[in-house]
Design a protein around this motif. Sequence first.
Motif, short mmCIF file in Angstrom:
data_model
loop_
_atom_site.label_atom_id
_atom_site.label_comp_id
_atom_site.label_asym_id
_atom_site.label_seq_id
_atom_site.Cartn_x
_atom_site.Cartn_y
_atom_site.Cartn_z
N MET A 1 -6.81 8.04 -1.94
CA MET A 1 -5.98 6.87 -2.12
C MET A 1 -5.39 6.88 -3.52
SD MET A 1 -8.18 4.02 0.04
CE MET A 1 -8.02 2.86 -1.24
N ALA A 2 -4.15 6.58 -3.60
CA ALA A 2 -3.45 6.57 -4.89
C ALA A 2 -2.92 5.18 -5.18
CB ALA A 2 -2.30 7.58 -4.88
N HIS A 3 -2.64 4.96 -6.45
CA HIS A 3 -2.05 3.71 -6.93
C HIS A 3 -0.56 3.97 -7.09
CE1 HIS A 3 -2.11 -0.12 -9.04
NE2 HIS A 3 -1.38 0.41 -10.00
N VAL A 4 0.26 3.18 -6.39
CA VAL A 4 1.70 3.41 -6.36
C VAL A 4 2.43 2.20 -6.93
CG1 VAL A 4 3.69 3.80 -4.85
CG2 VAL A 4 1.51 4.95 -4.38
N LYS A 35 -2.16 11.40 -16.18
CA LYS A 35 -2.52 10.78 -14.91
C LYS A 35 -1.33 10.51 -13.99
CE LYS A 35 -6.75 8.52 -16.49
NZ LYS A 35 -7.40 7.20 -16.66
N THR A 36 -0.15 10.98 -14.36
CA THR A 36 1.02 10.79 -13.49
C THR A 36 1.01 11.87 -12.42
OG1 THR A 36 2.32 9.82 -15.27
CG2 THR A 36 3.54 10.67 -13.38
N LEU A 37 0.86 11.45 -11.17
CA LEU A 37 0.91 12.39 -10.05
C LEU A 37 2.35 12.63 -9.61
CD1 LEU A 37 -2.05 10.98 -7.93
CD2 LEU A 37 -2.09 12.90 -9.53
N GLU A 38 3.17 11.58 -9.73
CA GLU A 38 4.56 11.70 -9.31
C GLU A 38 5.39 10.60 -9.98
OE1 GLU A 38 7.02 12.12 -5.11
OE2 GLU A 38 4.89 11.64 -5.07
N PHE A 39 6.59 10.96 -10.39
CA PHE A 39 7.55 10.00 -10.90
C PHE A 39 8.92 10.40 -10.39
CE2 PHE A 39 10.90 8.73 -13.82
CZ PHE A 39 10.68 7.37 -13.90
N TYR A 57 -0.08 7.32 -9.22
CA TYR A 57 -1.19 7.60 -10.12
C TYR A 57 -2.47 7.69 -9.30
CZ TYR A 57 2.32 5.88 -13.37
OH TYR A 57 3.48 5.70 -14.06
N PRO A 58 -3.51 8.35 -9.81
CA PRO A 58 -4.75 8.46 -9.03
C PRO A 58 -5.46 7.12 -8.83
CG PRO A 58 -5.03 9.45 -11.20
CD PRO A 58 -3.58 9.09 -11.06
N ASP A 59 -5.25 6.19 -9.76
CA ASP A 59 -5.90 4.88 -9.70
C ASP A 59 -5.16 3.95 -10.66
OD1 ASP A 59 -6.96 5.29 -12.39
OD2 ASP A 59 -8.53 6.51 -11.48
N PRO A 60 -5.49 2.66 -10.69
CA PRO A 60 -4.77 1.73 -11.56
C PRO A 60 -4.82 2.09 -13.04
CG PRO A 60 -5.97 0.50 -9.90
CD PRO A 60 -6.40 1.94 -9.78
N TYR A 63 -1.62 3.95 -14.29
CA TYR A 63 -0.47 3.13 -14.67
C TYR A 63 -0.73 2.41 -15.99
CZ TYR A 63 3.31 -0.21 -14.75
OH TYR A 63 4.40 -0.94 -15.15
N ALA A 64 -1.95 1.93 -16.17
CA ALA A 64 -2.30 1.26 -17.43
C ALA A 64 -2.11 2.21 -18.61
CB ALA A 64 -3.73 0.73 -17.38
#
Length: 97
Positions: A1-4, A35-39, A57-60, A63-64
């Motif tokens: 699960m990723a944070h989008v 920690k950026t998986l995709e932009f 991102y892999p988790d919140p 993004y933080a």
Amino acid sequence: MAHVIIATWVAKAEEAEYVAHTLTRIAPEIRAEPKTLEFQAQRRTDDPLTFVLYERYPDPSGYADHASTQLFKDVVIADLIPRLAQREVQTFTSFAD
């Protein structure tokens, strides 16, 4: 699960090209963050003032971490956001990776 994060930006008419150019310029730096998986930055084909940013991102905390970078503070917050007429940010959790 990723944070989008999906952000929809509507630029002020006189600022749209500047926003597009700046997003193009900073995208590689954002993609290089640990920690950026995709932009991805997209521009709406039928409304060139509208941009959609897709960030994963892999988790919140990813993004933080991104939001705490000097790039985010100096370019996104201080430079780009004032050039927008409208901004919406939505947060999602992916469940079918």
